[in-house]
Design an enzyme around this catalytic site. Sequence first.
Site, PDB file in Angstrom:
ATOM      1  N   GLU A   1       0.831  -1.229   0.188  1.00  0.00           N
ATOM      2  CA  GLU A   1       0.058   0.028  -0.053  1.00  0.00           C
ATOM      3  C   GLU A   1       0.962   1.347   0.018  1.00  0.00           C
ATOM      4  OE1 GLU A   1      -1.683  -0.996   3.629  1.00  0.00           O
ATOM      5  OE2 GLU A   1      -3.029  -2.274   2.788  1.00  0.00           O
TER       6      GLU A   1
ATOM      7  N   TYR B   1       7.474   1.774  -7.636  1.00  0.00           N
ATOM      8  CA  TYR B   1       6.798   0.615  -7.848  1.00  0.00           C
ATOM      9  C   TYR B   1       6.534   0.258  -9.033  1.00  0.00           C
ATOM     10  CZ  TYR B   1       6.758   1.414  -2.600  1.00  0.00           C
ATOM     11  OH  TYR B   1       7.189   1.466  -1.288  1.00  0.00           O
TER      12      TYR B   1
END
Length: 159
Positions: free
Chosen positions: A114, A126
């Site tokens: 998250e 990411y």
Amino acid sequence: MEKLWMAPHGLHIEPAETGDAQRLAKLHEQGFFRGWPVADFTAFIADRQTPAYIACDAKRRISGFALIRLVADESELLTIAVDPKWRNKGIGRALLKAVFADLMLSPARKMFLEVDAENLSAVKLYERLGFATISSRKGYYPRPDGSAATALVMSRDLG
């Protein structure tokens, strides 16, 4: 067998030890509105299901860390933090690549995380490492001003 991975700027990555908990808590506090207590880091490091990895120099001066959780064939990036003076130098990327390499020796085949939707540098990192957004959680992260930020839930296959 000692685990060791190379990192930029003369650093390397190795598993954290319980004696590193205080430094990890301090780094986490520098990077997030709500830091975690030293006792939590001590417990995580001692638990084989929550491996922690540190980026450090030859004298074990820690510049960043990543903490994951293993559950069956899945893993979760619980948190990652890099010392402000070491940010944007490839340390976070090196930490995650070491995590991925180590996870190849585990049953984990997928990783979740998250991230604050407004943390664009983290989201881009990411994405470059193969994560894709699978959902979002509005009002997930508290902010100092009392508002709350949206978390993106991302996942990546591990191979």
